[in-house]
Design a protein around this motif. Structure first.
Motif, PDB file in Angstrom:
ATOM      1  N   TYR A 120      28.834  31.063  30.089  1.00 34.70           N
ATOM      2  CA  TYR A 120      30.415  31.385  29.869  1.00 34.70           C
ATOM      3  C   TYR A 120      31.068  31.405  31.165  1.00 34.70           C
ATOM      4  CZ  TYR A 120      29.338  32.374  24.954  1.00 34.70           C
ATOM      5  OH  TYR A 120      29.184  32.247  23.585  1.00 34.70           O
ATOM      6  N   SER A 122      33.710  33.365  31.643  1.00 34.20           N
ATOM      7  CA  SER A 122      34.130  34.769  31.810  1.00 34.20           C
ATOM      8  C   SER A 122      33.464  35.899  30.826  1.00 34.20           C
ATOM      9  CB  SER A 122      35.619  34.785  31.409  1.00 34.20           C
ATOM     10  OG  SER A 122      35.949  34.889  29.972  1.00 34.20           O
ATOM     11  N   SER A 124      35.232  37.968  29.142  1.00 35.20           N
ATOM     12  CA  SER A 124      36.276  38.159  28.164  1.00 35.20           C
ATOM     13  C   SER A 124      35.599  37.272  27.091  1.00 35.20           C
ATOM     14  CB  SER A 124      37.690  37.836  28.550  1.00 35.20           C
ATOM     15  OG  SER A 124      37.923  38.738  29.591  1.00 35.20           O
ATOM     16  N   ALA A 125      35.422  35.753  27.323  1.00 32.92           N
ATOM     17  CA  ALA A 125      34.899  35.224  26.511  1.00 32.92           C
ATOM     18  C   ALA A 125      33.801  35.538  25.573  1.00 32.92           C
ATOM     19  CB  ALA A 125      34.914  33.701  26.907  1.00 32.92           C
ATOM     20  N   ARG A 128      34.795  38.453  23.439  1.00 31.01           N
ATOM     21  CA  ARG A 128      35.358  38.013  22.048  1.00 31.01           C
ATOM     22  C   ARG A 128      34.564  37.256  21.107  1.00 31.01           C
ATOM     23  NH1 ARG A 128      40.973  34.106  22.011  1.00 31.01           N
ATOM     24  NH2 ARG A 128      41.004  34.268  19.561  1.00 31.01           N
ATOM     25  N   THR A 131      32.774  40.448  19.549  1.00 26.55           N
ATOM     26  CA  THR A 131      33.644  41.192  18.490  1.00 26.55           C
ATOM     27  C   THR A 131      34.479  40.407  17.721  1.00 26.55           C
ATOM     28  OG1 THR A 131      35.327  41.323  20.248  1.00 26.55           O
ATOM     29  CG2 THR A 131      33.593  42.917  20.288  1.00 26.55           C
ATOM     30  N   THR A 133      37.453  39.670  18.360  1.00 27.85           N
ATOM     31  CA  THR A 133      38.891  39.933  18.867  1.00 27.85           C
ATOM     32  C   THR A 133      38.941  39.828  20.504  1.00 27.85           C
ATOM     33  OG1 THR A 133      38.238  42.435  19.064  1.00 27.85           O
ATOM     34  CG2 THR A 133      39.152  41.618  17.049  1.00 27.85           C
ATOM     35  N   ARG A 134      40.065  39.780  21.071  1.00 28.83           N
ATOM     36  CA  ARG A 134      40.326  39.856  22.395  1.00 28.83           C
ATOM     37  C   ARG A 134      40.027  41.037  22.986  1.00 28.83           C
ATOM     38  NH1 ARG A 134      43.163  35.270  24.383  1.00 28.83           N
ATOM     39  NH2 ARG A 134      44.309  34.144  22.663  1.00 28.83           N
ATOM     40  N   TRP A 135      39.413  40.903  24.221  1.00 27.44           N
ATOM     41  CA  TRP A 135      38.957  42.098  24.961  1.00 27.44           C
ATOM     42  C   TRP A 135      39.065  41.816  26.208  1.00 27.44           C
ATOM     43  CZ3 TRP A 135      36.815  47.028  24.193  1.00 27.44           C
ATOM     44  CH2 TRP A 135      36.686  47.580  22.874  1.00 27.44           C
ATOM     45  N   ASN A 136      39.334  42.808  27.287  1.00 22.87           N
ATOM     46  CA  ASN A 136      39.168  42.527  28.639  1.00 22.87           C
ATOM     47  C   ASN A 136      37.676  42.606  28.895  1.00 22.87           C
ATOM     48  OD1 ASN A 136      38.465  43.310  31.422  1.00 22.87           O
ATOM     49  ND2 ASN A 136      40.636  43.469  31.597  1.00 22.87           N
ATOM     50  N   GLY A 137      37.019  41.566  29.321  1.00 27.27           N
ATOM     51  CA  GLY A 137      35.677  41.474  29.384  1.00 27.27           C
ATOM     52  C   GLY A 137      34.982  42.610  30.595  1.00 27.27           C
TER      53      GLY A 137
END
Length: 151
Positions: A120, A122, A124-125, A128, A131, A133-137
């Motif tokens: 990956y 990031s 964040s990917a 996501r 979870t 959902t969008r997160w600050n990784g």
């Protein structure tokens, strides 16, 4: 009156610790088991990380210079403009995060991260994917840059 800096004493204390104590310190700081029993390795990495967490990592220009030197030594110049994010742990670090009762282990790579055998770009990917959902990784994995003076 300024408060004395506790870091030199903390670094000096590493020299008097046993390997078992160094490994316990490693577990506290990196929240993962020590990768080996090498006293020299444990001392140097712990000393660097203690200072990095307290004073911050190298500045942007220093990181850029180190990246360029690494490219030169490695024989590749593909990362000329790429500067590592200062929040990224060193390559090979394993990040462990529990989510909904499932433990997820992420390995830091030179150019990204690996989770469940897949690369990956990031955190964040990965957050996501875990979870949905969008997160600050960095926030999801607890990697926040410590500012000077915040102990």
């Amino acid at each position: 009156m300024t408060k004395p800096d506790p870091i030199p004493a903390r670094l000096a204390a590493l020299k008097s610790m046993s390997v078992t104590q160094l490994k316990a310190e490693w577990q506290t700081i990196f929240t993962t088991a020590a990768p080996n029993n090498s006293r020299a390795f444990l001392e140097s990495r712990l000393a660097y990380r203690i200072q990095e967490l307290t004073y911050g990592g190298p500045d942007r220009e220093t990181r850029r210079m180190l990246d360029l030197l690494a490219d030169e030594v490695g024989g590749t110049l593909t990362r000329k403009s790429q500067i590592a994010d200062p929040r990224n742990p060193v390559v090979g670090t394993r990040l462990i995060r529990e989510w909904n009762g499932v433990e997820h282990t992420i390995t830091v790579l030179r150019d990204g991260f690996e989770w469940q055998g897949r690369p990956y770009k990031s955190l964040s990917a990965i957050a996501r994917a875990i979870t949905g959902t969008r997160w600050n990784g960095y926030r999801f994995f607890g990697l926040r840059e410590r500012k000077r003076g915040n102990d």
